[in-house]
Structures are given as structure tokens and as C-alpha cells.
Design a protein around this motif. Structure first.
Motif, PDB file in Angstrom:
ATOM      1  N   SER A 103      41.236  45.625  51.216  1.00  0.00           N
ATOM      2  CA  SER A 103      42.492  44.894  51.414  1.00  0.00           C
ATOM      3  C   SER A 103      42.688  44.469  52.869  1.00  0.00           C
ATOM      4  O   SER A 103      42.353  45.209  53.794  1.00  0.00           O
ATOM      5  CB  SER A 103      43.690  45.764  50.990  1.00  0.00           C
ATOM      6  OG  SER A 103      43.586  46.119  49.634  1.00  0.00           O
ATOM      7  N   GLN A 109      48.980  42.093  46.990  1.00  0.00           N
ATOM      8  CA  GLN A 109      48.043  42.155  45.860  1.00  0.00           C
ATOM      9  C   GLN A 109      48.755  42.886  44.722  1.00  0.00           C
ATOM     10  O   GLN A 109      48.414  44.029  44.382  1.00  0.00           O
ATOM     11  CB  GLN A 109      46.758  42.898  46.263  1.00  0.00           C
ATOM     12  CG  GLN A 109      45.965  42.268  47.372  1.00  0.00           C
ATOM     13  CD  GLN A 109      45.219  41.032  46.894  1.00  0.00           C
ATOM     14  OE1 GLN A 109      45.011  40.844  45.695  1.00  0.00           O
ATOM     15  NE2 GLN A 109      44.824  40.182  47.830  1.00  0.00           N
ATOM     16  N   VAL A 111      48.778  42.711  41.462  1.00  0.00           N
ATOM     17  CA  VAL A 111      48.011  43.151  40.289  1.00  0.00           C
ATOM     18  C   VAL A 111      47.166  44.376  40.645  1.00  0.00           C
ATOM     19  O   VAL A 111      47.072  45.328  39.874  1.00  0.00           O
ATOM     20  CB  VAL A 111      47.132  42.014  39.748  1.00  0.00           C
ATOM     21  CG1 VAL A 111      46.356  42.484  38.520  1.00  0.00           C
ATOM     22  CG2 VAL A 111      47.982  40.799  39.397  1.00  0.00           C
ATOM     23  N   LEU A 112      46.570  44.371  41.832  1.00  0.00           N
ATOM     24  CA  LEU A 112      45.815  45.537  42.286  1.00  0.00           C
ATOM     25  C   LEU A 112      46.747  46.722  42.500  1.00  0.00           C
ATOM     26  O   LEU A 112      46.378  47.873  42.211  1.00  0.00           O
ATOM     27  CB  LEU A 112      45.059  45.205  43.571  1.00  0.00           C
ATOM     28  CG  LEU A 112      44.189  46.317  44.159  1.00  0.00           C
ATOM     29  CD1 LEU A 112      43.170  46.828  43.141  1.00  0.00           C
ATOM     30  CD2 LEU A 112      43.488  45.849  45.426  1.00  0.00           C
ATOM     31  N   LEU A 115      47.313  48.203  39.172  1.00  0.00           N
ATOM     32  CA  LEU A 115      46.115  48.916  38.724  1.00  0.00           C
ATOM     33  C   LEU A 115      46.016  50.285  39.380  1.00  0.00           C
ATOM     34  O   LEU A 115      45.773  51.303  38.708  1.00  0.00           O
ATOM     35  CB  LEU A 115      44.868  48.089  39.038  1.00  0.00           C
ATOM     36  CG  LEU A 115      43.519  48.769  38.762  1.00  0.00           C
ATOM     37  CD1 LEU A 115      43.360  49.104  37.289  1.00  0.00           C
ATOM     38  CD2 LEU A 115      42.372  47.886  39.247  1.00  0.00           C
ATOM     39  N   ARG A 140      37.861  46.678  36.933  1.00  0.00           N
ATOM     40  CA  ARG A 140      38.982  45.752  37.103  1.00  0.00           C
ATOM     41  C   ARG A 140      39.191  45.407  38.581  1.00  0.00           C
ATOM     42  O   ARG A 140      39.582  44.285  38.918  1.00  0.00           O
ATOM     43  CB  ARG A 140      40.240  46.336  36.459  1.00  0.00           C
ATOM     44  CG  ARG A 140      40.096  46.486  34.948  1.00  0.00           C
ATOM     45  CD  ARG A 140      41.309  47.115  34.312  1.00  0.00           C
ATOM     46  NE  ARG A 140      42.394  46.168  34.180  1.00  0.00           N
ATOM     47  CZ  ARG A 140      42.627  45.428  33.093  1.00  0.00           C
ATOM     48  NH1 ARG A 140      41.820  45.517  32.040  1.00  0.00           N
ATOM     49  NH2 ARG A 140      43.656  44.612  33.037  1.00  0.00           N
ATOM     50  N   PHE A 141      38.924  46.360  39.463  1.00  0.00           N
ATOM     51  CA  PHE A 141      38.968  46.048  40.892  1.00  0.00           C
ATOM     52  C   PHE A 141      37.963  44.959  41.228  1.00  0.00           C
ATOM     53  O   PHE A 141      38.275  44.012  41.970  1.00  0.00           O
ATOM     54  CB  PHE A 141      38.686  47.294  41.731  1.00  0.00           C
ATOM     55  CG  PHE A 141      38.297  46.964  43.148  1.00  0.00           C
ATOM     56  CD1 PHE A 141      39.259  46.587  44.069  1.00  0.00           C
ATOM     57  CD2 PHE A 141      36.964  46.973  43.548  1.00  0.00           C
ATOM     58  CE1 PHE A 141      38.902  46.233  45.372  1.00  0.00           C
ATOM     59  CE2 PHE A 141      36.597  46.625  44.833  1.00  0.00           C
ATOM     60  CZ  PHE A 141      37.572  46.247  45.750  1.00  0.00           C
ATOM     61  N   LYS A 143      36.817  42.595  39.441  1.00  0.00           N
ATOM     62  CA  LYS A 143      37.295  41.278  38.986  1.00  0.00           C
ATOM     63  C   LYS A 143      38.383  40.750  39.920  1.00  0.00           C
ATOM     64  O   LYS A 143      38.353  39.579  40.322  1.00  0.00           O
ATOM     65  CB  LYS A 143      37.830  41.386  37.556  1.00  0.00           C
ATOM     66  CG  LYS A 143      38.308  40.051  37.010  1.00  0.00           C
ATOM     67  CD  LYS A 143      38.770  40.164  35.573  1.00  0.00           C
ATOM     68  CE  LYS A 143      39.222  38.800  35.054  1.00  0.00           C
ATOM     69  NZ  LYS A 143      39.671  38.869  33.641  1.00  0.00           N
ATOM     70  N   LEU A 144      39.341  41.593  40.284  1.00  0.00           N
ATOM     71  CA  LEU A 144      40.427  41.172  41.171  1.00  0.00           C
ATOM     72  C   LEU A 144      39.906  40.786  42.553  1.00  0.00           C
ATOM     73  O   LEU A 144      40.450  39.886  43.201  1.00  0.00           O
ATOM     74  CB  LEU A 144      41.455  42.298  41.304  1.00  0.00           C
ATOM     75  CG  LEU A 144      42.259  42.631  40.044  1.00  0.00           C
ATOM     76  CD1 LEU A 144      43.087  43.896  40.266  1.00  0.00           C
ATOM     77  CD2 LEU A 144      43.162  41.472  39.660  1.00  0.00           C
ATOM     78  N   GLN A 148      33.228  40.455  40.474  1.00  0.00           N
ATOM     79  CA  GLN A 148      32.913  40.876  39.115  1.00  0.00           C
ATOM     80  C   GLN A 148      31.459  40.598  38.779  1.00  0.00           C
ATOM     81  O   GLN A 148      30.968  39.479  38.959  1.00  0.00           O
ATOM     82  CB  GLN A 148      33.810  40.145  38.111  1.00  0.00           C
ATOM     83  CG  GLN A 148      33.603  40.591  36.678  1.00  0.00           C
ATOM     84  CD  GLN A 148      34.572  39.929  35.725  1.00  0.00           C
ATOM     85  OE1 GLN A 148      35.292  39.017  36.114  1.00  0.00           O
ATOM     86  NE2 GLN A 148      34.601  40.373  34.489  1.00  0.00           N
TER      87      GLN A 148
END
Length: 251
Positions: A103, A109, A111-112, A115, A140-141, A143-144, A148
Motif C-alpha cells: 500500500s 483501498q 475493498v482491500l 478483505l 483476492r489480494f 487480484k486487487l 492476479q
């Protein structure tokens, strides 16, 4: 001086002088943010027991010429079930180090943030095995973060995974992609993963976060997925992660 408030997760803390703390928060509205908590080490009223690692808090900060000042911190969830278990602490330390390493300061962030809050809450409440929560967080991290892995087709000829012969497929870690037998290079190391595992990881990356609670893993698939992701994540972050070394030693 402008004041702002946000839900936040404590990523790091360090002593500053005799009485103050520098606290790194991952906030919902401001992203990663280093703040100073003045007199935090001697104040039993304002911050006692609130600024522990992995705590979920409501933070009120004041911006000035230098580092933002933490004016108030109200504890929402201390996640006591994490800090009383060495293994859970190691997993939480790994996830928060990944977030901290990737970060940028001051970039929201949300969405992160959700998560990280999801996996810490699940770890604290023992909703799922910590190994499964870690798989959810890592895929999922990635992808964010725009890292990915390509789990759907060959990076060379674009043959879909379903059309590749056999029950396994090769994955080139450095390239971050699947590769078929025809396109595979003898110069690039690759890992062999089952097609079922690759499809399961792809689904977990894209499904609604609440839906992944229902996923079931065999011990063999869980171990293979963990080994794959714990190699892929630090490789593509571009740095070794001390918390991951600790986690592997504990396991």
C-alpha cells in the motif's frame, strides 16, 4: 486544522520518544497512514489497550504541518482470539505485512480494507481454518493489487485450461501464467498444479466474499494452494516477508 475520522486496522506501532507512539493504520477512507499518538504510553484514559496490533478501531485524526495526530481511538474489536494464539498471530502478521508492503501512503483501498477486516474477523472467531482464510486473502489480494495470476489459459498460444491434456497444468511463477506443454520453456522453472485446484483458486478470486465461506478444501489441495500462493505473493511483491518466514517455522 482539518480533522477526519475513519474505521481503521492497526498494522504497526513503534515507540517515539519517552511517551509517544508512531502507529501505522490501514484506514477505510485514507488507506495506509502513519500517525503519532501523543502521550500514548502514559495515558490510561485515551489509548490504553486500544492501539494493539490487528485491533479494529474508529480513529479520529488531525492533520497539520507534519505527521497526522491521533486525537481519539475507540476500540471496535481487539481480536483477542488472534493475539492469544501464536499461529493465528503469525497469519495475521503475514497479511498485515503484505498490506503494509504494497500500500502507498494516503491512497484509499476500501475493498482491500474490507478483505483484511474479513479475514481478521474470521481468524478471531474461528469461522474457518486459518490456512483457508490465508488462501482467501492471498488470491483476492493479488487480484486487487493487479498481480492476479493467469489461471485460465496458456500465456503463449492461449489454449484454455480445459483444453489442455491431462489433469494437471504447468504454471510459470516468474511469468505469473499457465503454460501448455508446447509453449513451456526448459529455461523457465514451472510448478505443476491440478486443474481442479486452479479452477478453485480462480473461483475464489472472483466470487462474492461471503460466498467463499462455503468452499471446502481437501488437505492435499489446501497444502498445494498454500505452497503456491506463499511463493507467488512475495515473488511478485519483489521482497521477502519476515512474517512469512516466522509463519513457516511455526507450522
Amino acid at each position: 486544522m482539518p480533522v477526519f475520522s475513519s474505521p481503521a486496522i492497526v498494522l504497526r506501532r513503534a515507540d517515539y520518544g519517552d511517551y509517544d507512539l508512531i502507529v501505522t493504520l490501514f484506514t477505510q477512507s485514507e488507506g495506509k497512514l502513519a500517525v503519532i499518538a501523543k502521550a500514548a504510553k502514559k495515558s490510561t484514559r485515551r489509548f490504553s489497550g486500544v492501539l494493539e496490533l490487528f485491533s479494529f478501531i474508529d480513529a479520529v485524526c488531525r492533520r497539520g504541518k507534519g505527521m497526522p495526530v491521533l486525537q481519539e481511538a475507540n476500540l471496535v474489536n481487539a481480536h483477542p482470539g488472534i493475539r492469544t494464539d501464536f499461529k493465528k498471530t503469525a497469519y495475521a502478521g503475514y497479511w498485515t505485512e503484505v498490506v503494509h508492503a504494497w500500500s502507498e501512503e494516503g491512497h484509499a483501498q476500501p475493498v482491500l480494507f474490507r478483505l483484511l477486516a474479513f479475514v481478521l474477523d474470521g481468524l478471531d472467531r474461528r469461522e474457518m481454518p486459518e490456512e483457508v482464510l490465508s488462501l482467501i486473502f492471498q488470491i483476492r489480494f493479488l487480484k486487487l493489487a493487479g498481480m492476479q495470476p493467469n489461471l485460465t489459459h496458456c500465456r503463449g498460444c492461449r489454449t484454455p485450461l480445459e483444453d489442455m491434456p491431462g489433469s494437471n497444468a504447468a504454471f510459470e511463477l516468474a511469468k505469473g501464467a499457465l503454460v501448455c506443454d508446447k509453449c513451456k520453456s526448459t529455461l523457465t522453472p514451472s510448478s505443476i498444479l491440478s486443474k481442479g485446484l486452479l479452477k478453485q483458486l480462480q473461483w475464489m478470486a472472483d466470487a462474492d466474499l461471503d460466498a467463499v465461506r462455503r468452499i471446502r478444501w481437501t488437505p492435499t489441495a489446501q497444502e498445494a494452494a498454500g505452497r503456491f500462493l506463499e511463493t507467488f505473493v512475495p515473488l511478485h511483491l519483489g521482497k521477502p516477508l519476515r512474517s512469512l518466514k516466522v509463519l513457516k517455522q511455526l507450522r
